[in-house]
Enzyme design. Structure first.
Site, PDB file in Angstrom:
ATOM      1  N   TYR A 122      -4.136  11.785  10.725  1.00  0.00           N
ATOM      2  CA  TYR A 122      -5.586  12.018  10.674  1.00  0.00           C
ATOM      3  C   TYR A 122      -6.278  10.845  11.353  1.00  0.00           C
ATOM      4  O   TYR A 122      -5.983   9.682  11.054  1.00  0.00           O
ATOM      5  CB  TYR A 122      -6.065  12.103   9.217  1.00  0.00           C
ATOM      6  CG  TYR A 122      -7.569  12.184   9.112  1.00  0.00           C
ATOM      7  CD1 TYR A 122      -8.213  13.412   9.081  1.00  0.00           C
ATOM      8  CD2 TYR A 122      -8.361  11.027   9.089  1.00  0.00           C
ATOM      9  CE1 TYR A 122      -9.593  13.493   9.020  1.00  0.00           C
ATOM     10  CE2 TYR A 122      -9.738  11.100   9.041  1.00  0.00           C
ATOM     11  CZ  TYR A 122     -10.350  12.332   8.996  1.00  0.00           C
ATOM     12  OH  TYR A 122     -11.716  12.423   8.959  1.00  0.00           O
ATOM     13  N   GLU A 147     -13.783  13.828  14.945  1.00  0.00           N
ATOM     14  CA  GLU A 147     -12.650  13.895  14.013  1.00  0.00           C
ATOM     15  C   GLU A 147     -11.495  14.682  14.618  1.00  0.00           C
ATOM     16  O   GLU A 147     -11.696  15.798  15.115  1.00  0.00           O
ATOM     17  CB  GLU A 147     -13.102  14.577  12.717  1.00  0.00           C
ATOM     18  CG  GLU A 147     -12.004  14.688  11.672  1.00  0.00           C
ATOM     19  CD  GLU A 147     -12.471  15.460  10.433  1.00  0.00           C
ATOM     20  OE1 GLU A 147     -12.774  16.657  10.529  1.00  0.00           O
ATOM     21  OE2 GLU A 147     -12.531  14.836   9.354  1.00  0.00           O
TER      22      GLU A 147
END
Ligand code: GDP
Ligand code: MN
Length: 397
Positions: free
Chosen positions: A118, A206
């Site tokens: 992530y 993101e």
């Protein structure tokens, strides 16, 4: 303003960030053509069909499907296109899928294991700095990771004046457990990602998951961008990427009319000129025993047209029991605003809830008389206290 995955990936690509390549398709024929072209260009042996909506968690909702052959691809594209996709990030009724991204399969077997990370770059308003948030626990629901194993999520603060430093990029790659080729690839990846974030004036970029492929490439498999609306004026090309179908229709209508509108769940609507006064007006509503149904700043020119649009937006909400108009007349004279309110009222015909109008400033007295003489179901007030009492009165509180 938010972007679709395919748009965000195009931006990444321009900035030199390696991505899972794909082609967007609006129907099954386009999906097949896209898959064929991808295979010709990249040698992809299989594909994924990915629903393009402004919400994450699509995989969980059945909006991301692996397609090992052309028949499967057709079937998946056919099922996903037009579906009402419900994910943990949408409302219960979900979002309609208008297009899909046909992407190359990047989870192919090879010499080493694939690994999902992530990574996001975002604005940390509290520190006035940028921040890179990263974790080895990518691919799945990062909120869940944050809740259950918060120590697995790391932050790297980046001073916007100096930018991302080499040692910081290397530290992140090291903390993610990368080595050799993958380490070097990651340093390039994060540096280019940071440049993309700054270059487009994003408030969030993101990537979940960032994938280490089995042949040690580092690529963005997903991408989510939130742009800073206040910087859109200097990114005309990005402003064009807006997909209004993904936004709340009321928000779109308000934005087009130049109204600054935020829907809330109370019973007293308000219409105010100036953001500060709008906040104060919401406090007054609270003090009178009501709850604000919205925040609405009509801006400097509260003319009949704007007031009418504002009324129409407010009246869509069945919870609204009263409307409080609070205008400070400076350059816009109160009598003009009063005329605007009266004209809008007459044009709409019947406003089914009581209206309290408080006008203060230039020509306030004349304006009050105009409202009182209009014969409409409007209560006028000059002081805030009077306005608050009128709200109390009409709510029966
Ligand atoms: P999200 O669910 O909206 O976050 O959508 P993502 O783009 O992150 O995709 C969801 C999941 O689909 C990923 O975490 C992967 O596990 C899977 N996925 C994405 N691309 C591929 C691919 O090329 N091959 C395979 N086998 N799985 C993929
Ligand atoms: Mn994702």
């Amino acid at each position: 303003m938010n972007l679709h995955e395919y748009q965000s990936k195009e931006i990444l690509s321009k900035y030199g960030v390696a991505i899972q390549r794909g082609i967007v398709a609006n129907n099954v024929d386009e999906a097949v053509a896209a898959a064929e072209k991808l295979t010709a260009d990249t040698g992809a042996q299989a594909w994924v069909v990915k629903a393009q909506i402004h919400a994450g968690g699509r995989g969980k909702g059945g909006g991301v499907k692996f397609s090992p052959n052309m028949d499967k691809l057709k079937e998946n594209a056919n099922n996903i296109l037009g579906m009402q996709l419900v994910t943990p990030q949408t409302s219960a009724e979900g979002k309609k899928v208008h297009s899909v991204l046909i992407a190359e399969d990047v989870y192919y077997p090879g010499e080493s294991e694939t690994k999902e990370f992530y990574v996001s770059v975002l604005l940390d308003r509290a520190q006035g700095k940028n921040m890179i948030v990263y974790s080895t626990e990518g691919g799945m629901d990062i909120e869940h990771v944050a809740e259950v194993t918060p120590h697995l999520i790391h932050n790297e603060v980046v001073d916007p004046a100096v930018g991302l430093q080499g040692f910081q990029a290397r530290k992140i790659a090291f903390n993610l457990g990368l080595e050799g080729t993958a380490f070097k690839e990651f340093v390039k990846f994060i540096t280019s990602l940071y440049n993309a974030y700054v270059g487009i004036d994003a408030s969030l970029f993101e990537i979940n998951p960032v994938l280490k492929t089995s042949d040690n490439k580092i690529i963005a498999v997903d991408a989510k961008v939130s742009l800073d609306d206040n910087a859109l004026f200097r990114h005309k090309d990005l402003a064009e990427l807006r997909d209004k179908r993904e936004e709340d229709p009321t928000d779109v209508e308000a934005g087009d009319a130049g109204l600054n509108f935020v829907k809330l769940d109370g019973n007293v609507a308000c219409m105010v000129n100036g953001a500060g006064l709008a906040m104060a007006t919401m406090d007054i509503i609270k003090l009178s025993g009501g709850n604000p149904a919205n925040f609405l700043d009509v801006g400097g020119t509260a003319d009949a047209q704007r007031v009418e649009t504002a009324f129409n937006i407010i009246l869509k909400d069945p919870n609204v029991k009263a409307i409080l108009i609070n205008i400070f007349g400076g350059i816009v004279r109160c009598d003009r605003v009063a005329q605007g309110v009266i004209d809008a009222y007459n044009s709409i015909g019947n406003i089914p809830v009581p209206l309290i109008v408080r006008l203060q400033g230039t020509n306030a007295e004349i304006a009050k008389k105009m409202i009182d003489d209009s014969g409409l179901n409007v209560h006028s007030a000059i002081t805030l206290e009077e306005a608050a009492n009128k709200v109390k009165e009409v709510l029966g509180a």
